[in-house]
Enzyme design. Sequence first.
Site, short mmCIF file in Angstrom:
data_model
loop_
_atom_site.label_atom_id
_atom_site.label_comp_id
_atom_site.label_asym_id
_atom_site.label_seq_id
_atom_site.Cartn_x
_atom_site.Cartn_y
_atom_site.Cartn_z
N ASP A 96 2.10 5.14 -5.60
CA ASP A 96 1.44 6.38 -5.22
C ASP A 96 2.30 7.58 -5.62
O ASP A 96 3.26 7.93 -4.93
CB ASP A 96 1.18 6.39 -3.72
CG ASP A 96 0.42 7.63 -3.26
OD1 ASP A 96 0.07 8.46 -4.12
OD2 ASP A 96 0.18 7.75 -2.04
N GLU A 145 -3.40 6.53 -7.88
CA GLU A 145 -4.32 7.52 -7.33
C GLU A 145 -4.41 8.71 -8.26
O GLU A 145 -3.38 9.32 -8.59
CB GLU A 145 -3.86 7.96 -5.94
CG GLU A 145 -4.80 8.93 -5.23
CD GLU A 145 -4.37 9.20 -3.80
OE1 GLU A 145 -4.39 10.38 -3.39
OE2 GLU A 145 -4.00 8.24 -3.10
N ASP A 161 0.82 -1.20 0.00
CA ASP A 161 0.00 0.00 0.00
C ASP A 161 0.86 1.26 0.00
O ASP A 161 1.89 1.33 0.67
CB ASP A 161 -0.89 -0.02 1.25
CG ASP A 161 -2.00 1.00 1.20
OD1 ASP A 161 -2.54 1.25 0.10
OD2 ASP A 161 -2.34 1.56 2.26
N ASP A 173 -11.54 5.75 7.78
CA ASP A 173 -11.56 5.77 9.25
C ASP A 173 -12.89 6.33 9.76
O ASP A 173 -13.31 7.42 9.35
CB ASP A 173 -10.42 6.64 9.79
CG ASP A 173 -9.06 6.03 9.55
OD1 ASP A 173 -8.99 4.99 8.88
OD2 ASP A 173 -8.06 6.60 10.02
N GLY A 230 -6.81 9.58 7.83
CA GLY A 230 -6.91 10.05 9.20
C GLY A 230 -8.35 10.30 9.60
O GLY A 230 -9.29 9.97 8.88
#
Length: 249
Positions: free
Chosen positions: A113, A144, A86, A223, A190
Amino acid sequence: MSFEGLQGNRTLDILHKAEQGRYGVLAQVCYDAQSIIALVRSAERMSSPAIIMLFPVTLAYGKGPFLQFCLNIAHQASVPIAVHLDHATDPEHIELAFSLAEEGIAFDSIMVDASHAETDEENIALARPYVERARKYGIAVEVELGRLEGGEAGLRMISDAKLTNEKNADMFMKGTGAVILAPSIGNLHGSYLKPPNFRQDILKNLRTMFKGRGIPLCLHGTDELPDELFRDCIASGISKVRFLPTYLP
């Protein structure tokens, strides 16, 4: 979109079935053997596919022996489970993954990424060479388009979020050669300081654009999201749901 060299890729097989069945697959970040065993046993108990994800810092610490452990337990499970690297942003981590692949210890998929790039064109230029090399090892690559704000354990902190421009998505995926897309739709890495307002229209437009072309969509920034929002995103086209567990003291 070309899938040459990726026939039978475990991550793509899992996600393509999720696309067809209109359900989401849990892709969980794991840090140690205990969390990996827990994910695999839970997936088996629920008769559900899953994806084990490692952060680059975890790969750098455990290297070949730990990745081999992950691959063994995933590929020997009674349900389909893949192993994914990841948010690989730094060349040293991507090169480590490729060097292990040379030894026959290869991830099923990697996220290259380059979302920190200033433009989509720069993102393509950074990602494409790695995507081409990954195919030689049968590794599927996620990219992305846009930029998610925030940061998590093991990830660099990113500011100045940029929503995915779905009009550029076809050009972007063809340019990178990648086969999994992580869009920016108002999600962030986050905790959310206020209720998230996800752009479901972006997801729906991407789903329409890539319908029948085998480009699964991955939702990052999950999250503390309510269940209803997960259901909405899956209905709009998400197949892979990336999850970072929170460990309480």
